[in-house]
Design a protein around this motif. Structure first.
Motif, PDB file in Angstrom:
ATOM      1  N   LEU A 116       2.945   5.786 -12.840  1.00 35.98           N
ATOM      2  CA  LEU A 116       3.243   4.401 -12.438  1.00 35.98           C
ATOM      3  C   LEU A 116       3.448   4.325 -10.918  1.00 35.98           C
ATOM      4  CD1 LEU A 116       5.775   3.436 -15.288  1.00 35.98           C
ATOM      5  CD2 LEU A 116       3.320   2.993 -15.235  1.00 35.98           C
ATOM      6  N   ARG A 117       4.133   5.312 -10.378  1.00 41.17           N
ATOM      7  CA  ARG A 117       4.362   5.317  -8.915  1.00 41.17           C
ATOM      8  C   ARG A 117       3.032   5.486  -8.172  1.00 41.17           C
ATOM      9  NH1 ARG A 117       9.346   8.538 -10.127  1.00 41.17           N
ATOM     10  NH2 ARG A 117      11.024   6.997  -9.953  1.00 41.17           N
ATOM     11  N   ARG A 118       2.163   6.321  -8.721  1.00 41.55           N
ATOM     12  CA  ARG A 118       0.835   6.508  -8.125  1.00 41.55           C
ATOM     13  C   ARG A 118       0.121   5.155  -8.043  1.00 41.55           C
ATOM     14  NH1 ARG A 118      -3.674   8.594 -12.186  1.00 41.55           N
ATOM     15  NH2 ARG A 118      -3.212   6.481 -12.916  1.00 41.55           N
ATOM     16  N   ASP A 119       0.170   4.389  -9.128  1.00 42.31           N
ATOM     17  CA  ASP A 119      -0.550   3.113  -9.170  1.00 42.31           C
ATOM     18  C   ASP A 119       0.056   2.091  -8.210  1.00 42.31           C
ATOM     19  OD1 ASP A 119      -2.086   4.324 -11.105  1.00 42.31           O
ATOM     20  OD2 ASP A 119      -0.976   3.448 -12.786  1.00 42.31           O
ATOM     21  N   LEU A 120       1.386   2.075  -8.128  1.00 37.75           N
ATOM     22  CA  LEU A 120       2.034   1.144  -7.187  1.00 37.75           C
ATOM     23  C   LEU A 120       1.609   1.473  -5.756  1.00 37.75           C
ATOM     24  CD1 LEU A 120       5.624   1.104  -8.766  1.00 37.75           C
ATOM     25  CD2 LEU A 120       4.022  -0.816  -8.718  1.00 37.75           C
ATOM     26  N   ALA A 121       1.572   2.775  -5.438  1.00 39.11           N
ATOM     27  CA  ALA A 121       1.179   3.189  -4.082  1.00 39.11           C
ATOM     28  C   ALA A 121      -0.291   2.853  -3.837  1.00 39.11           C
ATOM     29  CB  ALA A 121       1.427   4.686  -3.907  1.00 39.11           C
ATOM     30  N   ASN A 122      -1.145   3.061  -4.823  1.00 40.16           N
ATOM     31  CA  ASN A 122      -2.568   2.732  -4.662  1.00 40.16           C
ATOM     32  C   ASN A 122      -2.766   1.238  -4.413  1.00 40.16           C
ATOM     33  OD1 ASN A 122      -3.552   5.311  -4.879  1.00 40.16           O
ATOM     34  ND2 ASN A 122      -3.964   5.196  -7.068  1.00 40.16           N
ATOM     35  N   ALA A 123      -1.976   0.417  -5.091  1.00 39.15           N
ATOM     36  CA  ALA A 123      -2.105  -1.037  -4.913  1.00 39.15           C
ATOM     37  C   ALA A 123      -1.665  -1.433  -3.502  1.00 39.15           C
ATOM     38  CB  ALA A 123      -1.282  -1.772  -5.959  1.00 39.15           C
ATOM     39  N   ARG A 124      -0.568  -0.862  -3.072  1.00 39.01           N
ATOM     40  CA  ARG A 124      -0.091  -1.192  -1.706  1.00 39.01           C
ATOM     41  C   ARG A 124      -1.126  -0.756  -0.666  1.00 39.01           C
ATOM     42  NH1 ARG A 124       5.068   0.358  -3.794  1.00 39.01           N
ATOM     43  NH2 ARG A 124       4.710   2.492  -3.086  1.00 39.01           N
ATOM     44  N   ALA A 125      -1.693   0.420  -0.859  1.00 36.63           N
ATOM     45  CA  ALA A 125      -2.679   0.936   0.114  1.00 36.63           C
ATOM     46  C   ALA A 125      -3.922   0.049   0.120  1.00 36.63           C
ATOM     47  CB  ALA A 125      -3.042   2.378  -0.237  1.00 36.63           C
ATOM     48  N   LEU A 126      -4.360  -0.382  -1.056  1.00 39.78           N
ATOM     49  CA  LEU A 126      -5.538  -1.254  -1.101  1.00 39.78           C
ATOM     50  C   LEU A 126      -5.235  -2.571  -0.390  1.00 39.78           C
ATOM     51  CD1 LEU A 126      -8.401  -1.979  -2.106  1.00 39.78           C
ATOM     52  CD2 LEU A 126      -7.331  -2.902  -4.187  1.00 39.78           C
ATOM     53  N   ALA A 127      -4.060  -3.137  -0.679  1.00 38.22           N
ATOM     54  CA  ALA A 127      -3.712  -4.429  -0.074  1.00 38.22           C
ATOM     55  C   ALA A 127      -3.729  -4.324   1.455  1.00 38.22           C
ATOM     56  CB  ALA A 127      -2.347  -4.888  -0.579  1.00 38.22           C
ATOM     57  N   GLU A 128      -3.218  -3.207   1.958  1.00 41.67           N
ATOM     58  CA  GLU A 128      -3.206  -3.032   3.427  1.00 41.67           C
ATOM     59  C   GLU A 128      -4.631  -3.010   3.984  1.00 41.67           C
ATOM     60  OE1 GLU A 128      -0.925   0.481   4.386  1.00 41.67           O
ATOM     61  OE2 GLU A 128       0.862  -0.452   3.483  1.00 41.67           O
ATOM     62  N   GLN A 129      -5.515  -2.327   3.266  1.00 41.56           N
ATOM     63  CA  GLN A 129      -6.902  -2.263   3.758  1.00 41.56           C
ATOM     64  C   GLN A 129      -7.574  -3.633   3.704  1.00 41.56           C
ATOM     65  OE1 GLN A 129      -7.647   1.284   1.182  1.00 41.56           O
ATOM     66  NE2 GLN A 129      -9.171   1.652   2.768  1.00 41.56           N
ATOM     67  N   VAL A 130      -7.298  -4.375   2.640  1.00 39.67           N
ATOM     68  CA  VAL A 130      -7.909  -5.698   2.493  1.00 39.67           C
ATOM     69  C   VAL A 130      -7.418  -6.609   3.619  1.00 39.67           C
ATOM     70  CG1 VAL A 130      -8.104  -7.733   0.994  1.00 39.67           C
ATOM     71  CG2 VAL A 130      -8.127  -5.428  -0.014  1.00 39.67           C
TER      72      VAL A 130
ATOM     73  N   ALA B 208      -6.412  -5.827   6.481  1.00 41.44           N
ATOM     74  CA  ALA B 208      -6.911  -5.413   7.792  1.00 41.44           C
ATOM     75  C   ALA B 208      -8.403  -5.696   7.966  1.00 41.44           C
ATOM     76  CB  ALA B 208      -6.645  -3.920   7.992  1.00 41.44           C
ATOM     77  N   ALA B 209      -9.098  -6.020   6.895  1.00 37.57           N
ATOM     78  CA  ALA B 209     -10.563  -6.172   6.982  1.00 37.57           C
ATOM     79  C   ALA B 209     -10.932  -7.603   7.351  1.00 37.57           C
ATOM     80  CB  ALA B 209     -11.202  -5.790   5.645  1.00 37.57           C
ATOM     81  N   GLU B 210     -11.834  -7.715   8.286  1.00 31.83           N
ATOM     82  CA  GLU B 210     -12.318  -9.021   8.756  1.00 31.83           C
ATOM     83  C   GLU B 210     -12.961  -9.785   7.586  1.00 31.83           C
ATOM     84  OE1 GLU B 210     -12.297 -10.487  11.688  1.00 31.83           O
ATOM     85  OE2 GLU B 210     -13.741 -12.082  11.217  1.00 31.83           O
ATOM     86  N   GLY B 211     -12.532 -11.041   7.396  1.00 34.15           N
ATOM     87  CA  GLY B 211     -13.160 -11.875   6.369  1.00 34.15           C
ATOM     88  C   GLY B 211     -12.605 -11.656   4.971  1.00 34.15           C
TER      89      GLY B 211
END
Ligand code: PLP
Length: 480
Positions: free
Chosen positions: A369-383, A385-388
């Motif tokens: 569960l912690r792995r998934d929470l961290a993966n979601a946070r990391a994805l959100a940060e990338q999104v 930061a991405a133009e558009g």
């Protein structure tokens, strides 16, 4: 079938399941069958003579597997996780093999007592109040209906024993938000309140969480109009964006009016296995019931929904039946789960939880569960930061709601310039991703516009799978 024949066939089936699970990553995530394809592969009438088990197994491959959207796939990011851990599958096998009949304690004492103990373990593991008691319902939809029936009967001093709702002097009202799961308005309707008496309470535009002051106002307006507020359904982890209503602020308003507080934590409940996530249900002590689904993120194979109540005696009074053929000498001394919900007969559902907890252990589940929470946070940060690209809601759990917003249709400040074109673009690229078979995501309407839910949490999904998804989303949406 004799036990010896069963032994041979079951070994072959177990081998088949293990092989199938191993090859899931090579299958298209979204099923490619067209309506009627599966039915068209089946004979029009049932076999008269027995067929070989091999023939049946072959048809699992030929007919059944292609007709399944592979929710156990590492690139399944749709709806919510629907994990079926193999440890829990073993428990479900045992349930089927035992063929126990759960209608009273006497019909299968271990069915009742393993359920009581395992549900108690999970109460403790999720930090729910010590005095609460739980039961396994089939789904969160059923649990919400049961909660609203209990609410109705508490408010009417057991109107079910008299003229029912039809004899009540004033309409009764129920409160939730527009982001509640569709099972909530359905339960309101089925419990006899009527859609006219469901109040959709205003929410914060960013968090999509219920505004307590709006609840207080709606309740006061109903009281002034001669209606009786009886229940509020608090959403902890909505389906659209995993929004979390502020339970601690809602409870005092409900208490002031004697309203029932039901917490729908169908998805978020798994997160409560992590002590650091318990803030999601701060204030729960003052609520009446809570439901969560181990059959989602935690990974007990469907169907397995936990329902906890503060006052089990009241629930039993609402639900109990006592036909003479179910009497036994221990009545009054034991738990009769038939009196905790709607069906009489129940499966030995606790075994899949018992097996999963024993074979996987709590620590491994928590780590996942912690792995998934961290993966979601990391994805959100990338999104972000991405133009558009835009993240459209707070990431409270493991779901990221996003959109590709080309500048032609959306201004940099988020103002939508051409909503129809944006919607068509979103649906087109999501369809392309899903049709590719490489990953599966869910388009969903958020505040009237199509958005995309990326719900991380399939059991095998690693950070590499999430990175591959993000690459796929970018290449698909930015090319279109
Ligand atoms: N509540 C929420 C927030 C959900 O997301 C869902 C299903 O996804 C439900 C309730 C209904 O769950 P079930 O399928 O167990 O009825």
């Amino acid at each position: 079938m004799k036990p010896e024949e069963f032994r041979t066939a079951a070994h072959a089936l177990v081998d088949w399941i293990a092989d199938y699970r191993e090859r899931i990553p090579d299958l298209p995530v979204q099923s490619r069958v067209k309506p009627g394809d599966v039915a068209g592969m089946l004979p029009t009438s049932a076999p008269v003579a027995p067929e070989s088990f091999d023939a049946v197994l072959r048809d699992l491959d030929r007919v059944v597997v292609p007709g399944i959207t592979q929710v156990q796939h590492p690139s399944f990011f749709g709806w919510f996780p629907s994990n079926a851990t193999l440890s829990s599958v073993l428990g479900d096998f045992a349930t089927a093999g035992l063929g126990a009949l759960g209608i009273t304690w006497q019909s299968a004492p271990s069915l009742t007592e393993v359920e009581e103990v395992v549900v108690g373990w999970l109460r403790e593991l999720t930090g729910l109040p010590e005095s609460w008691r739980g039961v396994i319902q089939d789904t969160a939809s059923t649990a919400c209906l049961v909660a609203l029936l209990a609410a109705r009967e508490r408010a009417t001093d057991y109107s079910e024993t008299r003229g029912g709702l039809q004899a009540e002097p004033a309409p009764m009202t129920v409160y939730t938000t527009e982001y509640a799961h569709s099972s909530i308005p359905k339960a309101v309707a089925l419990a006899g309140f009527g859609a006219d008496n469901l109040r959709v309470v205003a929410t914060d535009p960013w968090t999509r969480a219920m505004l307590p002051e709006a609840l207080a106002e709606a309740v006061a307006a109903d009281v002034a109009d001669g209606r009786r507020p009886v229940a509020v359904v608090v959403n902890v982890g909505t389906t659209g964006t995993t929004a979390v209503d502020p339970l601690a602020e809602i409870v005092p308003i409900a208490r002031e009016h004697g309203m029932w507080v039901h917490v729908d934590a169908a998805m978020a409940g798994s997160a409560l296995l992590l002590p650091e996530m318990r803030g999601l249900v701060a204030g729960l002590d003052g609520a009446d019931s809570l439901t969560w689904n181990p059959h989602k993120w935690m990974g007990a194979v469907l169907d397995c929904s936990l329902m906890y109540v503060a006052d089990p005696q009241h629930l039993v009074r609402v639900m109990a039946t006592g036909p003479s053929y179910l009497r036994s000498a221990v009545d009054g001394e034991v738990t009769q789960f038939k009196d905790w919900g709607i069906p009489l007969g129940r499966r030995f559902r606790a075994l899949k939880l018992w097996f999963q907890l024993r074979l996987d252990g709590v620590e491994a589940i928590q780590a996942r569960l912690r792995r998934d929470l961290a993966n979601a946070r990391a994805l959100a940060e990338q999104v972000e930061a991405a133009e558009g690209w835009r993240v459209l809601a707070p990431v409270a759990l493991q779901t990221v709601v996003l959109r590709h917003e080309p500048r032609a249709w959306v201004a940099p400040d988020g103002d939508v310039l051409d909503g129809a074109a944006l919607d068509a673009h979103t649906l087109a690229w999501v369809d392309e991703v899903n049709s590719s078979g490489a990953a599966f995501i869910t388009p969903a309407k958020l505040d009237g516009r199509w958005s995309v839910r990326v719900s991380i949490g399939a059991e095998p999904t690693t950070s590499d799978d999430v990175a591959a998804l993000w690459h796929l989303l970018r290449t698909t949406a930015e090319r279109d």
